[in-house]
Design a protein around this motif. Structure first.
Motif, PDB file in Angstrom:
ATOM      1  N   MET A  63       0.846  -1.183   0.000  1.00 42.45           N
ATOM      2  CA  MET A  63       0.000   0.000   0.000  1.00 42.45           C
ATOM      3  C   MET A  63       0.892   1.248   0.000  1.00 42.45           C
ATOM      4  SD  MET A  63      -3.262   0.662   2.355  1.00 42.45           S
ATOM      5  CE  MET A  63      -2.991   1.818   3.648  1.00 42.45           C
ATOM      6  N   ALA A  64       0.600   2.191  -0.863  1.00 40.86           N
ATOM      7  CA  ALA A  64       1.398   3.409  -0.992  1.00 40.86           C
ATOM      8  C   ALA A  64       1.185   4.312   0.218  1.00 40.86           C
ATOM      9  CB  ALA A  64       1.030   4.148  -2.270  1.00 40.86           C
ATOM     10  N   LYS A  65       2.284   4.883   0.677  1.00 41.55           N
ATOM     11  CA  LYS A  65       2.191   5.832   1.791  1.00 41.55           C
ATOM     12  C   LYS A  65       1.847   7.198   1.224  1.00 41.55           C
ATOM     13  CE  LYS A  65       5.413   3.496   4.809  1.00 41.55           C
ATOM     14  NZ  LYS A  65       6.623   3.581   5.597  1.00 41.55           N
ATOM     15  N   ARG A  66       0.999   7.909   1.920  1.00 39.97           N
ATOM     16  CA  ARG A  66       0.641   9.261   1.512  1.00 39.97           C
ATOM     17  C   ARG A  66       0.542  10.128   2.746  1.00 39.97           C
ATOM     18  NH1 ARG A  66      -4.514  10.978   2.232  1.00 39.97           N
ATOM     19  NH2 ARG A  66      -6.007   9.464   2.974  1.00 39.97           N
ATOM     20  N   LYS A  67       0.553  11.423   2.540  1.00 37.32           N
ATOM     21  CA  LYS A  67       0.378  12.373   3.629  1.00 37.32           C
ATOM     22  C   LYS A  67      -1.089  12.737   3.741  1.00 37.32           C
ATOM     23  CE  LYS A  67       4.843  14.690   3.531  1.00 37.32           C
ATOM     24  NZ  LYS A  67       5.506  15.993   3.458  1.00 37.32           N
ATOM     25  N   LEU A  68      -1.490  13.068   4.942  1.00 35.77           N
ATOM     26  CA  LEU A  68      -2.831  13.623   5.124  1.00 35.77           C
ATOM     27  C   LEU A  68      -2.860  15.007   4.498  1.00 35.77           C
ATOM     28  CD1 LEU A  68      -3.666  12.796   8.848  1.00 35.77           C
ATOM     29  CD2 LEU A  68      -4.705  11.781   6.823  1.00 35.77           C
ATOM     30  N   THR A  69      -3.967  15.363   3.951  1.00 32.68           N
ATOM     31  CA  THR A  69      -4.102  16.714   3.413  1.00 32.68           C
ATOM     32  C   THR A  69      -4.713  17.610   4.478  1.00 32.68           C
ATOM     33  OG1 THR A  69      -6.332  16.356   2.575  1.00 32.68           O
ATOM     34  CG2 THR A  69      -4.494  15.772   1.101  1.00 32.68           C
ATOM     35  N   GLN A  70      -4.591  18.905   4.260  1.00 30.60           N
ATOM     36  CA  GLN A  70      -5.171  19.867   5.193  1.00 30.60           C
ATOM     37  C   GLN A  70      -6.669  19.641   5.315  1.00 30.60           C
ATOM     38  OE1 GLN A  70      -4.337  23.955   4.255  1.00 30.60           O
ATOM     39  NE2 GLN A  70      -5.781  24.733   5.766  1.00 30.60           N
ATOM     40  N   ALA A  71      -7.316  19.258   4.229  1.00 35.33           N
ATOM     41  CA  ALA A  71      -8.772  19.060   4.245  1.00 35.33           C
ATOM     42  C   ALA A  71      -9.175  17.926   5.180  1.00 35.33           C
ATOM     43  CB  ALA A  71      -9.279  18.786   2.829  1.00 35.33           C
ATOM     44  N   GLU A  72      -8.240  16.991   5.456  1.00 33.34           N
ATOM     45  CA  GLU A  72      -8.557  15.857   6.321  1.00 33.34           C
ATOM     46  C   GLU A  72      -8.297  16.154   7.794  1.00 33.34           C
ATOM     47  OE1 GLU A  72      -7.559  11.998   3.688  1.00 33.34           O
ATOM     48  OE2 GLU A  72      -5.891  13.409   3.915  1.00 33.34           O
ATOM     49  N   MET A  73      -7.801  17.313   8.072  1.00 33.18           N
ATOM     50  CA  MET A  73      -7.459  17.693   9.443  1.00 33.18           C
ATOM     51  C   MET A  73      -8.333  18.878   9.852  1.00 33.18           C
ATOM     52  SD  MET A  73      -3.697  18.905  10.895  1.00 33.18           S
ATOM     53  CE  MET A  73      -2.879  17.372  10.517  1.00 33.18           C
ATOM     54  N   PRO A  74      -8.887  18.861  11.062  1.00 37.08           N
ATOM     55  CA  PRO A  74      -9.644  20.039  11.503  1.00 37.08           C
ATOM     56  C   PRO A  74      -8.776  21.292  11.434  1.00 37.08           C
ATOM     57  CG  PRO A  74      -9.973  18.201  13.019  1.00 37.08           C
ATOM     58  CD  PRO A  74      -8.879  17.792  12.056  1.00 37.08           C
ATOM     59  N   VAL A  75      -9.382  22.418  11.072  1.00 34.74           N
ATOM     60  CA  VAL A  75      -8.622  23.652  10.856  1.00 34.74           C
ATOM     61  C   VAL A  75      -7.852  24.077  12.106  1.00 34.74           C
ATOM     62  CG1 VAL A  75     -10.483  25.308  11.348  1.00 34.74           C
ATOM     63  CG2 VAL A  75      -8.663  25.917   9.753  1.00 34.74           C
ATOM     64  N   ALA A  76      -8.413  23.897  13.289  1.00 39.97           N
ATOM     65  CA  ALA A  76      -7.704  24.274  14.517  1.00 39.97           C
ATOM     66  C   ALA A  76      -6.448  23.421  14.693  1.00 39.97           C
ATOM     67  CB  ALA A  76      -8.618  24.137  15.732  1.00 39.97           C
ATOM     68  N   ASP A  77      -6.545  22.133  14.360  1.00 37.59           N
ATOM     69  CA  ASP A  77      -5.377  21.252  14.460  1.00 37.59           C
ATOM     70  C   ASP A  77      -4.321  21.644  13.435  1.00 37.59           C
ATOM     71  OD1 ASP A  77      -6.740  19.910  16.425  1.00 37.59           O
ATOM     72  OD2 ASP A  77      -7.254  18.183  15.166  1.00 37.59           O
ATOM     73  N   HIS A  78      -4.750  21.937  12.225  1.00 36.49           N
ATOM     74  CA  HIS A  78      -3.805  22.331  11.177  1.00 36.49           C
ATOM     75  C   HIS A  78      -3.125  23.653  11.541  1.00 36.49           C
ATOM     76  CE1 HIS A  78      -2.351  23.587   7.174  1.00 36.49           C
ATOM     77  NE2 HIS A  78      -2.078  22.301   7.095  1.00 36.49           N
ATOM     78  N   ALA A  79      -3.886  24.596  12.090  1.00 36.51           N
ATOM     79  CA  ALA A  79      -3.319  25.888  12.491  1.00 36.51           C
ATOM     80  C   ALA A  79      -2.288  25.690  13.599  1.00 36.51           C
ATOM     81  CB  ALA A  79      -4.422  26.836  12.948  1.00 36.51           C
ATOM     82  N   PHE A  80      -2.610  24.849  14.580  1.00 37.01           N
ATOM     83  CA  PHE A  80      -1.674  24.606  15.671  1.00 37.01           C
ATOM     84  C   PHE A  80      -0.419  23.911  15.157  1.00 37.01           C
ATOM     85  CE2 PHE A  80       0.093  21.837  18.973  1.00 37.01           C
ATOM     86  CZ  PHE A  80       0.480  22.798  19.883  1.00 37.01           C
ATOM     87  N   TYR A  81      -0.590  22.891  14.301  1.00 33.85           N
ATOM     88  CA  TYR A  81       0.562  22.193  13.744  1.00 33.85           C
ATOM     89  C   TYR A  81       1.426  23.168  12.946  1.00 33.85           C
ATOM     90  CZ  TYR A  81       3.518  19.374  10.818  1.00 33.85           C
ATOM     91  OH  TYR A  81       4.606  18.877  10.167  1.00 33.85           O
ATOM     92  N   GLY A  82       0.809  24.043  12.195  1.00 37.25           N
ATOM     93  CA  GLY A  82       1.560  25.031  11.420  1.00 37.25           C
ATOM     94  C   GLY A  82       2.363  25.954  12.315  1.00 37.25           C
ATOM     95  N   LEU A  83       1.774  26.356  13.418  1.00 34.25           N
ATOM     96  CA  LEU A  83       2.464  27.210  14.382  1.00 34.25           C
ATOM     97  C   LEU A  83       3.694  26.502  14.952  1.00 34.25           C
ATOM     98  CD1 LEU A  83       2.347  29.815  16.180  1.00 34.25           C
ATOM     99  CD2 LEU A  83       0.929  28.485  17.739  1.00 34.25           C
ATOM    100  N   VAL A  84       3.518  25.251  15.353  1.00 28.69           N
ATOM    101  CA  VAL A  84       4.632  24.470  15.894  1.00 28.69           C
ATOM    102  C   VAL A  84       5.696  24.254  14.818  1.00 28.69           C
ATOM    103  CG1 VAL A  84       5.293  22.208  16.830  1.00 28.69           C
ATOM    104  CG2 VAL A  84       3.221  23.360  17.666  1.00 28.69           C
ATOM    105  N   TRP A  85       5.275  23.882  13.613  1.00 22.75           N
ATOM    106  CA  TRP A  85       6.210  23.650  12.512  1.00 22.75           C
ATOM    107  C   TRP A  85       7.018  24.911  12.222  1.00 22.75           C
ATOM    108  CZ3 TRP A  85       6.762  26.143   7.883  1.00 22.75           C
ATOM    109  CH2 TRP A  85       7.655  25.586   6.982  1.00 22.75           C
ATOM    110  N   ALA A  86       6.332  26.047  12.083  1.00 24.18           N
ATOM    111  CA  ALA A  86       7.021  27.300  11.752  1.00 24.18           C
ATOM    112  C   ALA A  86       8.011  27.680  12.850  1.00 24.18           C
ATOM    113  CB  ALA A  86       6.009  28.424  11.517  1.00 24.18           C
ATOM    114  N   GLY A  87       7.574  27.596  14.091  1.00 24.24           N
ATOM    115  CA  GLY A  87       8.464  27.941  15.192  1.00 24.24           C
ATOM    116  C   GLY A  87       9.692  27.068  15.231  1.00 24.24           C
ATOM    117  N   THR A  88       9.516  25.769  15.052  1.00 25.88           N
ATOM    118  CA  THR A  88      10.632  24.831  15.099  1.00 25.88           C
ATOM    119  C   THR A  88      11.585  25.041  13.925  1.00 25.88           C
ATOM    120  OG1 THR A  88       9.272  23.208  16.247  1.00 25.88           O
ATOM    121  CG2 THR A  88      11.238  22.374  15.143  1.00 25.88           C
TER     122      THR A  88
END
Length: 153
Positions: free
Chosen positions: A1-26
Motif C-alpha cells: 500500500m502506498a504511503k501518503r500524507k494527510l491533506t489539510q482538508a482531512e485535518m480540523p482547521v484548529a489542528d492544522h493551524a496549531f501544527y503550522g504554528l509548531v512547525w514554523a516555530g521549530t
C-alpha cells in the motif's frame, strides 16, 4: 500500500493551524540558530537575551529577562553568565533593589548584536518576510498578541 500524507482538508482547521504554528516555530528557530552559530558563534538563546537587552534603553533587571524571554530563569542566568564571560554584557547592582542585578549590553555586545541581527534578518527573508506581505505580518502579530495575552489560561 502506498504511503501518503494527510491533506489539510482531512485535518480540523484548529489542528492544522496549531501544527503550522509548531512547525514554523521549530523550523525557523533551527534555521536562525544554525545561521547565528555559524556566523557569530552565537546560539539563538543568547541572541534572544541580547534582543531584549538591545531593545531597552536602560539596563534590564535579570528577573525581567526571565519573564520576557522564552527561557526559564535558570537558563537566562546561564546565558547571561556566558555572555558576560565573552564580554558582551555587564551586570550591575540595581539602584532600586539591592537584592537584584541589572544587565546591559557592552559596546562589544551592541556591535555583535547588530551583526547577528543582520544575519537573522537575511536568514529569515527568503523563508518568512519575503513571502509575507504587511497584512500577513500584522495578522500574525495580532494572533501572537491574543495568544500571549491569555498565556496563563
Amino acid at each position: 500500500m502506498a504511503k501518503r500524507k494527510l491533506t489539510q482538508a482531512e485535518m480540523p482547521v484548529a489542528d492544522h493551524a496549531f501544527y503550522g504554528l509548531v512547525w514554523a516555530g521549530t523550523v525557523l528557530t533551527e534555521r536562525v540558530d544554525r545561521a547565528l552559530s555559524k556566523a557569530h558563534d552565537l546560539p539563538v538563546s543568547w541572541f534572544e537575551v541580547m534582543l531584549w537587552l538591545a531593545s531597552s534603553p536602560d539596563p534590564v533587571p535579570a528577573s525581567v529577562l526571565g519573564n520576557s524571554t522564552m527561557l526559564s530563569r535558570s537558563q537566562v542566568s546561564r546565558v547571561v553568565d556566558a555572555l558576560q564571560s565573552r564580554g558582551l554584557v555587564t551586570r550591575t547592582p540595581s539602584a532600586r533593589d539591592a537584592r537584584s542585578v541589572e544587565v546591559s549590553l557592552t559596546p562589544e555586545g551592541h556591535q555583535l548584536f547588530e551583526a547577528a541581527d543582520a544575519t537573522r534578518r537575511a536568514c529569515l527573508a527568503p523563508v518568512f518576510t519575503d513571502l509575507l506581505d504587511q497584512q500577513d505580518l500584522e495578522a500574525l502579530s495580532t494572533v501572537w498578541q491574543k495568544l500571549k495575552a491569555n498565556k496563563e489560561g
